[in-house]
Scaffold this active site. Structure first.
Site, short mmCIF file in Angstrom:
data_model
loop_
_atom_site.label_atom_id
_atom_site.label_comp_id
_atom_site.label_asym_id
_atom_site.label_seq_id
_atom_site.Cartn_x
_atom_site.Cartn_y
_atom_site.Cartn_z
N SER A 153 0.85 -1.20 0.00
CA SER A 153 0.00 0.00 0.00
C SER A 153 0.88 1.24 0.00
O SER A 153 1.99 1.22 0.55
CB SER A 153 -0.90 0.02 1.23
OG SER A 153 -1.59 1.26 1.34
N TYR A 167 -1.73 -0.51 10.30
CA TYR A 167 -1.88 -0.81 8.88
C TYR A 167 -0.69 -0.28 8.08
O TYR A 167 -0.08 -1.00 7.29
CB TYR A 167 -3.18 -0.21 8.35
CG TYR A 167 -3.41 -0.48 6.87
CD1 TYR A 167 -3.91 -1.70 6.44
CD2 TYR A 167 -3.13 0.50 5.91
CE1 TYR A 167 -4.11 -1.97 5.10
CE2 TYR A 167 -3.33 0.25 4.56
CZ TYR A 167 -3.83 -0.97 4.17
OH TYR A 167 -4.01 -1.23 2.82
#
Length: 262
Positions: A153, A167
């Site tokens: 990501s 995350y």
């Protein structure tokens, strides 16, 4: 020649988190390109089985098979790996896509929110790849190439104001894991790369899409002024999984509309 470069004919795939979002889009791309069998897994059995049935219909010859399990648990990783080994001697492509997130302010972020995200997003890709190495190496030996694709990501590349601390950390770790695994497996001709998406439409991002003001502001801030669509992830996945990408390993490829330029 170009058709052969991106062909998935007779290949066997595993896509974790394949019942929805980016995982489902990648599975569909592989099937449309001629994959023989794709195994998908997800935590919710009914959704996983329904997705497999629907995906099987996108290809005349290819089949999508559901093996539902919760890959955040070590014993479930072993069970899933054993299920693949029972069915397949060789595995051409493993897509480590299953993931989760947790959001909370820094001074309130709980330990269970940290552990849950790091376990699934970072620990699982390592140990599932480890579990399936015999099948990946068998495919590389027989056909000259096998591939692991990790979902990273841009959250693991650039800082932002969101409170998704575990995350972002997990995805930065996935990127470094990708590089290290690529180096370790190069002699076995197993390539390892990561896709680092920006904003895409998925269940995980529904909360942002439902906030119209925030959604429009985000689109304005992205250089290409839109979020990603399924086709955007399908193309890069086909490149990394096919003959077209056989000289690419250890790369973290951003697919973000230019967000990391800012």
């Amino acid at each position: 020649m170009l058709d052969d470069l991106f062909s998935m004919k007779d290949k066997v795939y595993v896509v974790t988190g394949g019942s929805s979002g980016l995982g489902r889009a990648m599975a569909e791309a592989f099937l449309q390109a001629g994959a023989s069998r794709i195994y998908i897994t997800a935590r919710k059995a009914e959704a996983c089985e329904q997705a497999a049935e629907e995906l099987s219909n996108v290809s005349v010859k290819g089949e999508c098979i559901a093996i539902p399990c919760n890959l955040s648990a070590t014993e479930e990783i072993a069970r899933f790996g054993d299920a693949i080994a029972e069915r397949e001697q060789a595995l051409d492509v493993l897509v480590n896509n299953a993931g989760t997130a947790w959001e909370a302010p820094l001074d309130q972020f709980p330990e269970n929110g940290w552990d849950k995200v790091l376990d699934l997003n970072t620990k699982t890709p390592f140990f599932l790849t480890q579990k399936l190495l015999p099948q990946l190496k068998a495919a590389a030996s027989a056909k000259g190439d096998a591939s692991v694709i990790n979902t990273g990501s841009i959250a693991g590349i650039k800082g932002d104001s969101s409170n998704t601390f575990s995350y972002a950390t997990s995805k930065a770790a996935v990127h470094q894991l990708t590089r290290n695994m690529a180096f370790a497996l190069a002699d076995d001709k197993v390539r390892v790369n990561a896709i680092a998406p920006g904003r895409f439409h998925s269940k995980m991002t529904e909360v942002f899409e439902n906030n119209t003001e925030q959604f429009e502001a985000e689109k304005r801030a992205i250089p290409l002024h839109r979020w990603g669509h399924d086709e955007d992830i399908m193309g890069i996945a086909l490149l990394l999984a096919s003959r077209a990408g056989t000289f690419i390993t250890g790369e973290i490829i951003t697919v973000d509309g230019g967000t990391t330029l800012i």
